[in-house]
Design a protein around this motif. Structure first.
Motif, PDB file in Angstrom:
ATOM      1  N   ALA A 221       0.822  -1.211   0.000  1.00 46.86           N
ATOM      2  CA  ALA A 221       0.000   0.000   0.000  1.00 46.86           C
ATOM      3  C   ALA A 221       0.856   1.263   0.000  1.00 46.86           C
ATOM      4  O   ALA A 221       1.931   1.287   0.598  1.00 46.86           O
TER       5      ALA A 221
ATOM      6  N   LEU B 267      -2.614   3.721   3.004  1.00 42.11           N
ATOM      7  CA  LEU B 267      -3.913   4.035   2.408  1.00 42.11           C
ATOM      8  C   LEU B 267      -4.343   2.879   1.522  1.00 42.11           C
ATOM      9  O   LEU B 267      -3.661   2.557   0.537  1.00 42.11           O
TER      10      LEU B 267
ATOM     11  N   ALA C 166      -7.543   1.504  -0.599  1.00 42.79           N
ATOM     12  CA  ALA C 166      -8.885   1.702  -1.163  1.00 42.79           C
ATOM     13  C   ALA C 166      -9.617   0.372  -1.173  1.00 42.79           C
ATOM     14  O   ALA C 166      -9.059  -0.669  -1.531  1.00 42.79           O
ATOM     15  N   GLU C 167     -10.873   0.427  -0.744  1.00 40.05           N
ATOM     16  CA  GLU C 167     -11.712  -0.776  -0.692  1.00 40.05           C
ATOM     17  C   GLU C 167     -13.133  -0.334  -1.013  1.00 40.05           C
ATOM     18  O   GLU C 167     -13.793   0.284  -0.180  1.00 40.05           O
TER      19      GLU C 167
ATOM     20  N   THR D 102     -11.688   4.518   1.652  1.00 42.36           N
ATOM     21  CA  THR D 102     -10.259   4.255   1.813  1.00 42.36           C
ATOM     22  C   THR D 102      -9.998   3.993   3.285  1.00 42.36           C
ATOM     23  O   THR D 102     -10.327   4.814   4.138  1.00 42.36           O
ATOM     24  N   TRP D 103      -9.433   2.840   3.572  1.00 42.71           N
ATOM     25  CA  TRP D 103      -9.032   2.509   4.935  1.00 42.71           C
ATOM     26  C   TRP D 103      -7.667   3.121   5.184  1.00 42.71           C
ATOM     27  O   TRP D 103      -6.762   3.004   4.360  1.00 42.71           O
ATOM     28  N   GLU D 104      -7.533   3.782   6.326  1.00 38.40           N
ATOM     29  CA  GLU D 104      -6.265   4.351   6.757  1.00 38.40           C
ATOM     30  C   GLU D 104      -5.743   3.463   7.892  1.00 38.40           C
ATOM     31  O   GLU D 104      -6.385   3.346   8.930  1.00 38.40           O
TER      32      GLU D 104
END
Length: 157
Positions: A25, A97, A99-100, A104-106
């Motif tokens: 990522a 970061l 993206a899903e 976006t999951w941080e």
């Protein structure tokens, strides 16, 4: 911020270990410090990525899922001028970061804490249901959105 109404709506999770997806990522190196104050929670942030360095100042109020947030980009001069005031109230982290779907999951790796990993996702509405993806669910210890011990300000030293 996911919305533009000076509100931050997010869910936060404590992780047992880093998810495997962080290996590939994109990431940011973040230095974040909090200015002294009782009623106003103001922070400054330096964010380094492959695209360069950016500086921000942010004021937050409230707790839990939905909080007030006012953030603006600022200059290196402002950051370096106020940074000394944050001594003793700082966080260093690497933010991945991922993206899903529509979010976006941080994933934050705290570089100044041994083994502390948090995941957060910003939402458009408080009523949005969050179903962490399988790759993340395997590493979640518990949700800490409403636990004040896991705010960045509380973790700062």
């Amino acid at each position: 911020m996911a919305n533009n109404s000076n509100r931050e709506i997010e869910r936060k999770y404590l992780l047992r270990e880093p998810p495997e997806r962080v290996r590939d990522a994109p990431s940011l190196e973040i230095d974040q410090g909090y200015l002294p104050g009782e009623r106003i929670n103001e922070r400054v942030r330096r964010s380094r990525s492959a695209d360069g360095v950016r500086y921000y100042r942010t004021i937050k109020a409230g707790a839990g899922v939905e909080r007030s947030e006012i953030e603006e980009e600022t200059s290196e001069l402002f950051f370096t001028t106020v940074w000394p005031l944050t001594r003793g109230c700082r966080v260093r982290k690497r933010r991945y970061l991922i993206a899903e779907g529509a979010v976006t999951w941080e994933i934050d790796e705290f570089l100044d804490r041994d083994g502390l990993w948090l995941a957060e996702v910003e939402l458009e509405n408080v009523a949005d249901v969050v179903v962490p993806p399988e790759w993340l669910r395997r590493t979640i210890e518990r949700e800490v959105t409403d636990d004040p011990r896991y705010t960045n300000h509380a973790l700062a030293r």
